[in-house]
Design a protein around this motif. Structure first.
Motif, mmCIF file in Angstrom:
data_model
loop_
_atom_site.group_PDB
_atom_site.id
_atom_site.type_symbol
_atom_site.label_atom_id
_atom_site.label_comp_id
_atom_site.label_asym_id
_atom_site.label_seq_id
_atom_site.Cartn_x
_atom_site.Cartn_y
_atom_site.Cartn_z
ATOM 1 N N SER A 158 9.491 -4.958 37.776
ATOM 2 C CA SER A 158 9.761 -6.470 37.654
ATOM 3 C C SER A 158 9.150 -7.191 38.866
ATOM 4 O O SER A 158 8.828 -6.697 40.045
ATOM 5 C CB SER A 158 11.372 -6.285 37.925
ATOM 6 N N SER A 159 8.740 -8.362 38.540
ATOM 7 C CA SER A 159 8.169 -9.320 39.538
ATOM 8 C C SER A 159 8.958 -9.799 40.632
ATOM 9 O O SER A 159 8.635 -9.975 41.595
ATOM 10 C CB SER A 159 7.775 -10.509 38.775
ATOM 11 N N SER A 160 10.134 -9.471 40.473
ATOM 12 C CA SER A 160 11.551 -9.890 41.504
ATOM 13 C C SER A 160 11.167 -9.137 42.698
ATOM 14 O O SER A 160 11.548 -9.631 43.749
ATOM 15 C CB SER A 160 12.774 -9.523 40.930
ATOM 16 N N ILE A 161 10.540 -7.615 42.693
ATOM 17 C CA ILE A 161 10.391 -6.975 43.881
ATOM 18 C C ILE A 161 8.831 -6.880 44.018
ATOM 19 O O ILE A 161 8.362 -6.766 45.351
ATOM 20 C CB ILE A 161 10.923 -5.569 43.729
ATOM 21 N N ALA A 162 7.942 -6.658 42.768
ATOM 22 C CA ALA A 162 6.736 -6.608 43.110
ATOM 23 C C ALA A 162 5.666 -7.691 43.731
ATOM 24 O O ALA A 162 4.910 -7.684 44.392
ATOM 25 C CB ALA A 162 5.995 -6.085 41.588
ATOM 26 N N LEU B 246 4.855 -6.058 24.161
ATOM 27 C CA LEU B 246 4.227 -6.185 25.500
ATOM 28 C C LEU B 246 4.521 -7.420 26.151
ATOM 29 O O LEU B 246 4.138 -8.564 25.909
ATOM 30 C CB LEU B 246 2.543 -6.026 25.397
ATOM 31 N N LYS B 247 5.437 -7.297 27.370
ATOM 32 C CA LYS B 247 5.542 -8.345 28.449
ATOM 33 C C LYS B 247 5.125 -8.205 29.608
ATOM 34 O O LYS B 247 5.096 -7.180 30.077
ATOM 35 C CB LYS B 247 7.209 -8.723 28.083
ATOM 36 N N GLY B 248 5.271 -9.171 30.511
ATOM 37 C CA GLY B 248 4.966 -9.220 31.812
ATOM 38 C C GLY B 248 6.249 -8.680 32.458
ATOM 39 O O GLY B 248 7.359 -8.762 32.041
ATOM 40 N N GLY B 249 6.378 -8.007 33.703
ATOM 41 C CA GLY B 249 7.659 -7.411 34.418
ATOM 42 C C GLY B 249 8.130 -6.361 33.634
ATOM 43 O O GLY B 249 7.663 -5.386 33.212
ATOM 44 N N GLN C 5 1.004 -1.229 0.073
ATOM 45 C CA GLN C 5 -0.110 -0.180 -0.059
ATOM 46 C C GLN C 5 0.900 1.295 -0.058
ATOM 47 O O GLN C 5 0.304 2.459 0.190
ATOM 48 C CB GLN C 5 -0.864 -0.048 1.311
ATOM 49 N N GLY C 6 2.051 1.150 -0.037
ATOM 50 C CA GLY C 6 2.992 2.336 -0.213
ATOM 51 C C GLY C 6 3.636 2.841 0.959
ATOM 52 O O GLY C 6 4.276 3.726 0.975
ATOM 53 N N GLY C 7 3.821 1.919 2.091
ATOM 54 C CA GLY C 7 4.313 2.285 3.383
ATOM 55 C C GLY C 7 5.686 1.999 3.202
ATOM 56 O O GLY C 7 6.351 0.986 2.859
ATOM 57 N N SER C 8 6.604 3.290 3.235
ATOM 58 C CA SER C 8 7.890 3.010 3.059
ATOM 59 C C SER C 8 8.748 3.211 4.154
ATOM 60 O O SER C 8 9.946 3.130 4.460
ATOM 61 C CB SER C 8 8.278 3.778 1.709
ATOM 62 N N ALA C 9 8.298 4.322 5.058
ATOM 63 C CA ALA C 9 8.776 4.627 6.604
ATOM 64 C C ALA C 9 9.099 3.618 7.390
ATOM 65 O O ALA C 9 8.220 2.839 7.406
ATOM 66 C CB ALA C 9 8.211 5.921 6.886
ATOM 67 N N VAL C 10 10.290 3.659 8.041
ATOM 68 C CA VAL C 10 10.318 2.737 8.869
ATOM 69 C C VAL C 10 9.654 2.847 10.290
ATOM 70 O O VAL C 10 9.623 3.987 10.301
ATOM 71 C CB VAL C 10 12.103 2.561 9.215
ATOM 72 N N GLY C 11 8.794 1.816 10.831
ATOM 73 C CA GLY C 11 8.101 2.248 12.205
ATOM 74 C C GLY C 11 9.079 2.125 13.067
ATOM 75 O O GLY C 11 10.364 2.309 13.163
ATOM 76 N N THR C 12 8.318 2.050 14.482
ATOM 77 C CA THR C 12 9.164 2.045 15.634
ATOM 78 C C THR C 12 8.670 0.676 16.289
ATOM 79 O O THR C 12 7.615 0.121 16.165
ATOM 80 C CB THR C 12 9.049 3.183 16.504
ATOM 81 N N VAL C 13 9.571 0.473 17.274
ATOM 82 C CA VAL C 13 9.161 -0.860 18.193
ATOM 83 C C VAL C 13 9.532 -0.170 19.617
ATOM 84 O O VAL C 13 10.420 0.254 20.062
ATOM 85 C CB VAL C 13 10.331 -1.894 17.972
ATOM 86 N N THR C 14 8.197 -0.318 20.340
ATOM 87 C CA THR C 14 8.316 -0.150 21.556
ATOM 88 C C THR C 14 8.245 -1.033 22.507
ATOM 89 O O THR C 14 7.447 -2.384 22.359
ATOM 90 C CB THR C 14 7.095 0.795 22.102
ATOM 91 N N LEU C 15 9.280 -1.459 23.458
ATOM 92 C CA LEU C 15 9.334 -2.584 24.421
ATOM 93 C C LEU C 15 8.788 -1.806 25.831
ATOM 94 O O LEU C 15 9.244 -1.176 26.414
ATOM 95 C CB LEU C 15 11.014 -2.774 24.645
ATOM 96 N N LEU C 16 7.614 -2.536 25.929
ATOM 97 C CA LEU C 16 7.001 -2.196 27.102
ATOM 98 C C LEU C 16 6.831 -3.259 28.224
ATOM 99 O O LEU C 16 6.264 -4.371 27.964
ATOM 100 C CB LEU C 16 5.496 -1.922 26.664
ATOM 101 N N GLY C 17 7.273 -2.838 29.360
ATOM 102 C CA GLY C 17 7.246 -3.765 30.683
ATOM 103 C C GLY C 17 5.742 -3.324 31.248
ATOM 104 O O GLY C 17 5.594 -2.419 31.663
ATOM 105 N N GLY C 18 4.907 -4.702 31.114
ATOM 106 C CA GLY C 18 3.777 -4.641 31.673
ATOM 107 C C GLY C 18 3.461 -4.724 33.093
ATOM 108 O O GLY C 18 2.526 -4.603 33.607
ATOM 109 N N GLY C 19 4.838 -4.916 33.639
ATOM 110 C CA GLY C 19 4.572 -5.211 35.305
ATOM 111 C C GLY C 19 3.871 -6.618 35.596
ATOM 112 O O GLY C 19 3.860 -7.598 34.589
#
Length: 336
Positions: free
Chosen positions: A211-215, A179-182, A90-104
């Motif tokens: 982090s689950s290590s403390i939570a 999206l990950k836990g911790g 569909q013509g998308g050429s720009a590089v997107g982003t990756v967000t690394l989200l810790g979900g707790g």
């Protein structure tokens, strides 16, 4: 769930598994509902299969809708699911982003404001089974959700394939949320995923999580440090036992550290770990605790000593996900 509604104590039937069913089921469980999914294990998304195998939801492909208080019928979307190939076409050429989200932990209330916003703007969400999946209700209706959860000693998506999924979608110009836990950088392989993206020139945004290590200990009333008892804590992975060729830990040094010992992914190897720590000089009467399903309505805690904590946890039926705490603080429950 909507703040105006409560499903506590009600029996709810998910009559059809739809793209957002995982978020719906997690929200219902948090609200105290008894959830039945009209499906079998075969073909079920990994995260729903995990809930079923842990006994948190019931699977019944022939469930009678009239036998339930509420029936939710997820409409199957007729819109095509976007893929990296169709986006590029569909013509998308720009590089997107990756967000690394810790979900707790499993409680979405413990996620950061920045994390909720990342869910809202994502084009693609790639999630694990231990992430607080009820937050997916904040996602756009047209979001593509990819379940890459790993079930212990069961189904899993290889890490190499997860890296490829992130890269493929980002190179197609999409904003990808991992999206990950911790926290992604605490035994979450976030470093590997960031490196894979960087190798392809993809911008990476990091939103830290609790982090689950403390939570997990905190939710059980166990402070991992306490001025009168201990001046530090050591976090290690127990996914392989002491003596395993894959283990790089110096368990003797861990035993002699005079810190609280927190073990992640260590329920299956707890017996071997406890024996090794005793052999390395840690007194067998050292307090120990196992906190399972932290942040979820099914959370439970088993307490004992280093000598008997494995047997105690097994007797009480505690399993993964769980956090092990060893040290004087494990005898505390400051929330009583």
């Amino acid at each position: 769930m909507s703040p105006e509604l409560s499903f506590s104590g009600l029996s709810v039937l998910i009559a059809r598994v739809a793209p957002h069913s995982v978020a719906t089921v997690h929200a219902l469980l948090r609200d105290g509902a008894r959830v039945t999914v009209a499906a079998t294990l075969e073909g079920l998304p990994t995260s729903l299969r995990d809930l079923a195998e842990r006994g948190l939801v019931t699977l019944d492909p022939d469930a009678d809708p009239t036998a339930h208080d509420v029936v939710l019928r997820g409409d199957v979307s007729t819109a095509p699911v976007p893929t990296p190939e169709t986006a590029a076409a569909q013509g998308g050429s720009a590089v997107g982003t990756v967000t690394l989200l810790g979900g707790g932990l499993g409680d979405p209330g413990l996620m950061t404001v920045a994390g909720i916003e990342a869910v809202r703007v994502a084009d693609v969400i790639v999630h694990d089974r231990l992430a607080p999946l009820s937050v997916l209700r904040h996602a756009r209706d047209d979001v593509q959700v990819v379940d890459v959860g790993k079930i212990p000693r069961g189904d899993f998506t290889p890490q190499e394939r997860i890296n490829e999924i992130l890269v493929e979608h980002a190179l197609a110009g999409r904003n990808v949320l991992r999206l990950k836990g911790g926290d992604n950088f605490v035994f979450g392989r976030g470093g590997e995923e960031a490196e894979a993206c960087a190798a392809h020139g993809i911008p990476v945004v990091v939103v830290p999580g609790i982090s689950s290590s403390i939570a997990a200990p905190a939710l059980a009333g166990i402070p991992v440090t306490h001025r009168a008892l201990v001046q530090g804590f050591t976090v290690v992975s127990g996914h392989v036992p002491p003596g395993d060729p894959r283990s790089t830990l110096d368990w003797g040094a861990v035993a002699r550290s005079r810190t609280t010992i927190v073990i992640l992914m260590g329920v299956a190897t707890l017996g071997a770990v406890a024996e090794t720590l005793v052999a390395e000089g840690l007194p067998p009467e050292t307090p120990a605790a196992v906190v399972a399903d932290a942040g979820l309505p099914s959370m439970r805690t088993a307490r004992g000593t280093l000598a008997d904590i494995d047997a105690t946890a097994r007797r009480e039926g505690l399993g993964a996900p769980a956090v092990v705490v060893i040290g004087e603080v494990a005898a505390l429950d400051v929330l009583r």
